[in-house]
Design a protein around this motif. Structure first.
Motif, PDB file in Angstrom:
ATOM      1  N   LEU A  39       0.874  -1.164   0.000  1.00  0.00           N
ATOM      2  CA  LEU A  39       0.000   0.000   0.000  1.00  0.00           C
ATOM      3  C   LEU A  39       0.919   1.224   0.000  1.00  0.00           C
ATOM      4  O   LEU A  39       1.748   1.370   0.910  1.00  0.00           O
ATOM      5  CB  LEU A  39      -0.805  -0.086   1.288  1.00  0.00           C
ATOM      6  CG  LEU A  39      -2.012   0.768   1.537  1.00  0.00           C
ATOM      7  CD1 LEU A  39      -3.027   0.627   0.424  1.00  0.00           C
ATOM      8  CD2 LEU A  39      -2.645   0.311   2.867  1.00  0.00           C
ATOM      9  N   VAL A  40       0.809   2.032  -1.049  1.00  0.00           N
ATOM     10  CA  VAL A  40       1.632   3.242  -1.109  1.00  0.00           C
ATOM     11  C   VAL A  40       0.729   4.457  -1.191  1.00  0.00           C
ATOM     12  O   VAL A  40      -0.464   4.359  -1.472  1.00  0.00           O
ATOM     13  CB  VAL A  40       2.612   3.232  -2.316  1.00  0.00           C
ATOM     14  CG1 VAL A  40       3.549   2.047  -2.262  1.00  0.00           C
ATOM     15  CG2 VAL A  40       1.872   3.275  -3.637  1.00  0.00           C
ATOM     16  N   PHE A 221      -2.546   2.088  -4.557  1.00  0.00           N
ATOM     17  CA  PHE A 221      -2.153   3.487  -4.343  1.00  0.00           C
ATOM     18  C   PHE A 221      -3.320   4.218  -3.698  1.00  0.00           C
ATOM     19  O   PHE A 221      -4.416   4.306  -4.266  1.00  0.00           O
ATOM     20  CB  PHE A 221      -1.792   4.128  -5.691  1.00  0.00           C
ATOM     21  CG  PHE A 221      -1.133   5.484  -5.555  1.00  0.00           C
ATOM     22  CD1 PHE A 221       0.231   5.648  -5.760  1.00  0.00           C
ATOM     23  CD2 PHE A 221      -1.888   6.615  -5.215  1.00  0.00           C
ATOM     24  CE1 PHE A 221       0.840   6.892  -5.635  1.00  0.00           C
ATOM     25  CE2 PHE A 221      -1.286   7.858  -5.083  1.00  0.00           C
ATOM     26  CZ  PHE A 221       0.079   8.004  -5.299  1.00  0.00           C
ATOM     27  N   LEU A 222      -3.065   4.735  -2.518  1.00  0.00           N
ATOM     28  CA  LEU A 222      -4.105   5.441  -1.771  1.00  0.00           C
ATOM     29  C   LEU A 222      -3.749   6.924  -1.722  1.00  0.00           C
ATOM     30  O   LEU A 222      -2.600   7.292  -1.444  1.00  0.00           O
ATOM     31  CB  LEU A 222      -4.163   4.861  -0.347  1.00  0.00           C
ATOM     32  CG  LEU A 222      -5.394   5.171   0.490  1.00  0.00           C
ATOM     33  CD1 LEU A 222      -6.610   4.401  -0.030  1.00  0.00           C
ATOM     34  CD2 LEU A 222      -5.151   4.774   1.957  1.00  0.00           C
ATOM     35  N   ARG A 226      -8.737   7.667  -0.916  1.00  0.00           N
ATOM     36  CA  ARG A 226      -9.317   6.935  -2.052  1.00  0.00           C
ATOM     37  C   ARG A 226      -8.262   6.054  -2.716  1.00  0.00           C
ATOM     38  O   ARG A 226      -7.109   6.462  -2.866  1.00  0.00           O
ATOM     39  CB  ARG A 226      -9.895   7.904  -3.083  1.00  0.00           C
ATOM     40  CG  ARG A 226     -11.056   8.705  -2.519  1.00  0.00           C
ATOM     41  CD  ARG A 226     -11.783   9.445  -3.620  1.00  0.00           C
ATOM     42  NE  ARG A 226     -12.500   8.532  -4.499  1.00  0.00           N
ATOM     43  CZ  ARG A 226     -13.761   8.135  -4.298  1.00  0.00           C
ATOM     44  NH1 ARG A 226     -14.427   8.579  -3.256  1.00  0.00           N
ATOM     45  NH2 ARG A 226     -14.341   7.305  -5.120  1.00  0.00           N
ATOM     46  N   LEU A 227      -8.711   4.877  -3.127  1.00  0.00           N
ATOM     47  CA  LEU A 227      -7.814   3.967  -3.830  1.00  0.00           C
ATOM     48  C   LEU A 227      -7.783   4.385  -5.291  1.00  0.00           C
ATOM     49  O   LEU A 227      -8.780   4.257  -5.998  1.00  0.00           O
ATOM     50  CB  LEU A 227      -8.374   2.552  -3.676  1.00  0.00           C
ATOM     51  CG  LEU A 227      -7.407   1.402  -3.649  1.00  0.00           C
ATOM     52  CD1 LEU A 227      -6.285   1.621  -2.652  1.00  0.00           C
ATOM     53  CD2 LEU A 227      -8.173   0.126  -3.312  1.00  0.00           C
ATOM     54  N   LEU A 228      -6.643   4.908  -5.742  1.00  0.00           N
ATOM     55  CA  LEU A 228      -6.568   5.432  -7.114  1.00  0.00           C
ATOM     56  C   LEU A 228      -6.052   4.397  -8.102  1.00  0.00           C
ATOM     57  O   LEU A 228      -6.246   4.546  -9.300  1.00  0.00           O
ATOM     58  CB  LEU A 228      -5.655   6.663  -7.172  1.00  0.00           C
ATOM     59  CG  LEU A 228      -6.057   7.880  -6.356  1.00  0.00           C
ATOM     60  CD1 LEU A 228      -5.176   9.069  -6.714  1.00  0.00           C
ATOM     61  CD2 LEU A 228      -7.521   8.239  -6.568  1.00  0.00           C
ATOM     62  N   ALA A 229      -5.316   3.402  -7.630  1.00  0.00           N
ATOM     63  CA  ALA A 229      -4.756   2.421  -8.565  1.00  0.00           C
ATOM     64  C   ALA A 229      -4.518   1.104  -7.860  1.00  0.00           C
ATOM     65  O   ALA A 229      -4.298   1.061  -6.652  1.00  0.00           O
ATOM     66  CB  ALA A 229      -3.445   2.943  -9.142  1.00  0.00           C
ATOM     67  N   ASP A 230      -4.576   0.041  -8.626  1.00  0.00           N
ATOM     68  CA  ASP A 230      -4.380  -1.319  -8.117  1.00  0.00           C
ATOM     69  C   ASP A 230      -3.758  -2.096  -9.272  1.00  0.00           C
ATOM     70  O   ASP A 230      -4.425  -2.344 -10.275  1.00  0.00           O
ATOM     71  CB  ASP A 230      -5.752  -1.899  -7.726  1.00  0.00           C
ATOM     72  CG  ASP A 230      -5.682  -3.347  -7.288  1.00  0.00           C
ATOM     73  OD1 ASP A 230      -4.623  -3.977  -7.433  1.00  0.00           O
ATOM     74  OD2 ASP A 230      -6.713  -3.845  -6.805  1.00  0.00           O
ATOM     75  N   GLY A 231      -2.459  -2.378  -9.181  1.00  0.00           N
ATOM     76  CA  GLY A 231      -1.827  -3.052 -10.315  1.00  0.00           C
ATOM     77  C   GLY A 231      -0.455  -3.587  -9.965  1.00  0.00           C
ATOM     78  O   GLY A 231      -0.077  -3.633  -8.793  1.00  0.00           O
ATOM     79  N   THR A 232       0.289  -3.962 -10.982  1.00  0.00           N
ATOM     80  CA  THR A 232       1.651  -4.444 -10.748  1.00  0.00           C
ATOM     81  C   THR A 232       2.519  -3.252 -10.311  1.00  0.00           C
ATOM     82  O   THR A 232       2.196  -2.099 -10.639  1.00  0.00           O
ATOM     83  CB  THR A 232       2.259  -5.028 -12.028  1.00  0.00           C
ATOM     84  OG1 THR A 232       2.319  -3.982 -12.999  1.00  0.00           O
ATOM     85  CG2 THR A 232       1.444  -6.196 -12.565  1.00  0.00           C
TER      86      THR A 232
END
Ligand SMILES: Nc1ncnc2c1ncn2[C@@H]1O[C@H](COP(=O)(O)OP(=O)(O)OP(=O)(O)O)[C@@H](O)[C@H]1O
Ligand SMILES: [Mg+2]
Length: 252
Positions: A39-40, A221-222, A226-232
């Motif tokens: 989580l970044v 990516f928070l 808000r969660l803005l991205a979820d990926g590699t």
């Protein structure tokens, strides 16, 4: 990871505000068994507060958290820990005036008292486990030292050692490598990889981008709750819009 396997931990629509500040704003994600998720996000994004809601330190205003399909809502931190979620804290939260060994023993509940059948054998097993964790984390020479007398890096490893000793299948680590020199964080990465090989599912918060890209399968990516991205890691870390947010260069 088994394709189609149900998630180990499900977070759904989590909301939490402190006064008018939305600290987690409709956050949903799954942790799949065996996957290392990092989580970044910038300082104050809500990362630690998200962990606090999972582990029962803070109650969500709305949303759900399920571990193997069972809700964790309303459980106290010790109950969440007992269900198999071990946590390392950003501010470490060691027992400063207890020895290193005792800091580890507090995470290992006695399955039987000494005078009960099997009690002595279980105590031996606990001490063996403590010895193994101390050796792995390089703290064996400090077993009788008080936590407060350790160096910063040793205290970080003691925090990790407490998580290791708990033998939980899920680890939530809040900035486990912050402030460590290269040799120490490479040691941390070896311990992390060993744990993952042993079946542990890890979700960590981390700012060290070498660790984020070198140790994670997946990055969330928070920003401002808000969660803005979820990926590699490659996809998330190469996104210029996210980099601008991360380094505080966003347009107002
Ligand atoms: N108990 C609380 N009461 C009021 N505000 C809080 C509380 N806990 C956290 N906050 C606020 O919520 C926001 C998110 O804090 P949080 O600690 O979750 O951020 P973070 O992403 O972990 O940041 P960092 O990278 O600096 O550790 C911050 O603005 C913080 O000041
Ligand atoms: Mg934090």
């Amino acid at each position: 990871m088994n394709a189609g396997a149900s998630p180990l931990l499900e977070v759904r629509g989590l909301r939490k505000a402190f006064g008018g500040l939305r600290v987690t704003d409709d956050v949903s994600f799954d942790l799949a068994a065996g996957v290392v998720t990092t989580l970044v996000g910038p300082n104050g994004a809500g990362k630690t507060t998200l962990f606090n809601q999972i582990t029962g330190e803070a109650a969500p205003d709305a949303g759900g958290i399920r571990l193997r399909g069972e809700s964790l809502l309303g459980l106290a931190p010790w109950q969440v820990a007992r269900r198999g979620v071990a946590r390392g804290f950003q501010d470490l939260r060691l027992f400063s005036h207890m020895t290193v060994r005792d800091n580890l023993l507090t995470t290992m509940e006695p399955a039987a008292w000494l005078w009960q059948p099997g009690g002595a054998a279980r105590r031996r097993q606990r001490l063996d486990r403590v010895a193994a964790v101390l050796a792995a984390t390089g703290l064996q020479a400090h077993a009788d030292a008080r936590a407060i007398d350790l160096s910063y890096a040793q205290r970080k490893f003691l925090s990790l050692a407490r998580v290791m000793a708990a033998r939980a299948p899920i680890w939530l680590l809040d900035e486990p490598a912050s402030g460590l020199d290269r040799g120490s964080y490479e040691h941390f990465l070896r311990l992390l990889r060993d744990a993952v090989r042993g079946g542990v599912t890890v979700c960590m918060i981390e700012h060290n981008l070498d660790i984020v890209s070198g140790a994670s399968d997946r990055v969330l990516f928070l920003d401002r709750g808000r969660l803005l991205a979820d990926g590699t890691p490659a996809a998330v870390l190469s996104d210029p819009a996210l980099a601008a947010i991360y380094f505080g260069e966003r347009a107002a």
